[in-house]
Design a protein around this motif. Structure first.
Motif, mmCIF file in Angstrom:
data_model
loop_
_atom_site.group_PDB
_atom_site.id
_atom_site.type_symbol
_atom_site.label_atom_id
_atom_site.label_comp_id
_atom_site.label_asym_id
_atom_site.label_seq_id
_atom_site.Cartn_x
_atom_site.Cartn_y
_atom_site.Cartn_z
ATOM 1 N N SER A 192 30.340 17.797 39.993
ATOM 2 C CA SER A 192 31.103 18.842 39.301
ATOM 3 C C SER A 192 31.439 20.019 40.226
ATOM 4 N N ASP A 238 32.637 22.348 42.998
ATOM 5 C CA ASP A 238 32.662 21.990 44.416
ATOM 6 C C ASP A 238 31.349 21.279 44.728
ATOM 7 N N ILE A 270 28.154 23.035 46.235
ATOM 8 C CA ILE A 270 27.525 24.221 45.637
ATOM 9 C C ILE A 270 26.551 23.800 44.546
ATOM 10 N N THR A 288 35.267 25.307 42.606
ATOM 11 C CA THR A 288 33.989 25.600 41.962
ATOM 12 C C THR A 288 34.212 26.257 40.593
ATOM 13 N N SER A 289 33.245 26.095 39.699
ATOM 14 C CA SER A 289 33.380 26.705 38.370
ATOM 15 C C SER A 289 33.442 28.231 38.485
ATOM 16 N N MET A 297 23.596 28.048 36.411
ATOM 17 C CA MET A 297 22.379 27.565 35.735
ATOM 18 C C MET A 297 21.494 28.741 35.319
ATOM 19 N N VAL A 321 34.109 26.031 31.085
ATOM 20 C CA VAL A 321 35.393 26.349 31.731
ATOM 21 C C VAL A 321 36.153 25.057 32.053
ATOM 22 N N ALA A 358 27.448 27.017 31.398
ATOM 23 C CA ALA A 358 28.079 28.343 31.461
ATOM 24 C C ALA A 358 27.740 28.999 32.789
HETATM 25 C C1 LIG Z 1 24.403 21.798 39.109
HETATM 26 S S1 LIG Z 1 25.418 23.225 39.057
HETATM 27 C C2 LIG Z 1 26.875 22.594 39.782
HETATM 28 C C3 LIG Z 1 27.865 23.652 40.183
HETATM 29 C C4 LIG Z 1 29.167 23.060 40.713
HETATM 30 N N1 LIG Z 1 28.951 22.366 41.944
HETATM 31 C C5 LIG Z 1 30.277 24.091 40.874
HETATM 32 O O1 LIG Z 1 30.724 24.346 42.001
HETATM 33 O O2 LIG Z 1 30.724 24.641 39.851
HETATM 34 C C6 LIG Z 1 25.778 23.288 37.330
HETATM 35 C C7 LIG Z 1 26.079 24.694 36.852
HETATM 36 O O3 LIG Z 1 27.385 25.066 37.261
HETATM 37 C C8 LIG Z 1 28.004 25.834 36.243
HETATM 38 N N2 LIG Z 1 29.134 25.037 35.734
HETATM 39 C C9 LIG Z 1 29.539 23.833 36.157
HETATM 40 N N3 LIG Z 1 30.649 23.440 35.505
HETATM 41 C C10 LIG Z 1 30.943 24.438 34.628
HETATM 42 C C11 LIG Z 1 31.974 24.640 33.684
HETATM 43 N N4 LIG Z 1 32.923 23.747 33.485
HETATM 44 N N5 LIG Z 1 31.958 25.786 32.959
HETATM 45 C C12 LIG Z 1 31.020 26.727 33.158
HETATM 46 N N6 LIG Z 1 30.009 26.584 34.061
HETATM 47 C C13 LIG Z 1 29.982 25.463 34.781
HETATM 48 C C14 LIG Z 1 26.949 26.068 35.170
HETATM 49 O O4 LIG Z 1 26.263 27.258 35.518
HETATM 50 C C15 LIG Z 1 26.064 24.849 35.356
HETATM 51 O O5 LIG Z 1 24.769 25.082 34.854
#
Ligand SMILES: C[S@@+](CC[C@H](N)C(=O)[O-])C[C@H]1O[C@@H](n2cnc3c(N)ncnc32)[C@H](O)[C@@H]1O
Length: 251
Positions: A94, A96, A99, A124-125, A178, A207, A235
């Motif tokens: 998910s 990038d 990250i 990235t989100s 997270m 998002v 979120a």
């Molecule tokens: C394991 S991390 C991965 C992050 C990811 N690599 C990125 O660049 O967005 C997962 C966290 O990213 C955030 N996240 C990922 N996708 C999201 C989305 N569509 N909407 C909001 N937050 C998101 C949340 O904080 C979630 O708990």
């Protein structure tokens, strides 16, 4: 350098973006279309998978905080096994991929096995959340620094060794990944380190998904609201000198 065993497929570690397939890069879409196997995370599923080759085997390796998930070693093993069978493997992550995505463990496993790989970067989100809210992540004069932090360590709690001076920097935009469960504890620490409770915050849920919700608020109000809440959607939390005036009003 280890030699590539003959018949070994290329592994593409592909960034899926936040969920909206239009935020896939052209390269990501092409790799999905060419894939023979797609190993995807929970947050890298949904309509982005419509871009996968219809004949590809799609395998959920679902990693999601607080839910049962495949162990990282098992994911590594699956990637290696499919690559060794000579298939073109896409490992879809998910946002990038680089990250907070456990990318390093997979790279190390691939390198040790001598399997060729590439990384396809993506949206990235954090960038997607700011864009959805109609605001920049940095601001001339007021937000000269941008930091991406995790709100959860391996136990799901706020990491013990956080850099409070950096997190409470009033001239930084902070993106907390997270961080829903630990946000009340984070804000208690921020307040103790001098960051005002009325510091702007944006809670950006799901998002790029149909249930996207943007909540412009302050760190204190958000900490109060998240107290004891068990999250059921991903979120991202942004806080700092945000340009929140227009947040949530965008089409
Ligand atoms: C394991 S991390 C991965 C992050 C990811 N690599 C990125 O660049 O967005 C997962 C966290 O990213 C955030 N996240 C990922 N996708 C999201 C989305 N569509 N909407 C909001 N937050 C998101 C949340 O904080 C979630 O708990």
């Amino acid at each position: 350098m280890t030699e590539t065993p003959p018949g070994t497929g290329l592994v593409s570690l592909v960034s899926a973006g936040p969920g909206d397939p239009e935020l896939l890069t052209l390269k990501a879409a092409r790799r999905l279309a060419e894939a023979e196997v797609v190993l995807f995370d929970d947050l890298a599923s949904g309509p982005v998978l419509d871009h996968a080759n219809p004949d590809a085997e799609l395998i959920a390796v679902g990693k999601r905080a607080g839910r049962p998930s495949a162990r990282q070693e098992a994911v590594n093993r699956l990637i290696l096994d499919h690559a060794r069978s000579g298939r073109r493997v896409v490992r879809l992550k998910s946002g990038d991929a680089g990250i907070f995505g456990r990318l390093e463990e997979e790279l190390v496993a691939l390198a040790q096995a001598g399997i060729p790989f590439e990384i396809v970067p993506g949206v990235t989100s954090a960038s997607a959340a700011a864009a959805a809210a109609g605001m920049p992540l940095t601001r001339r004069l007021t937000a000269r620094r941008l930091q991406f932090v995790t709100g959860a360590d391996v136990t799901g709690q706020l990491p013990q060794d956080v850099n409070w001076a950096a997190l409470a920097d009033p001239q930084a935009t902070t993106a907390v990944f997270m961080g829903q469960r630990s946000f009340p504890a984070l804000v208690a620490g921020l307040r103790a380190h001098g960051l005002p409770g009325d510091t702007p915050a944006l809670f950006a849920e799901a998002v790029g998904h149909p249930g996207q919700r943007l909540e412009p608020t302050t760190i204190e109000a958000l900490a109060r609201r998240l107290e004891g809440v068990v999250p059921d959607q991903p979120a991202l939390i942004l806080y700092g000198p945000l340009a929140l005036a227009e947040a949530g009003k965008q089409a």
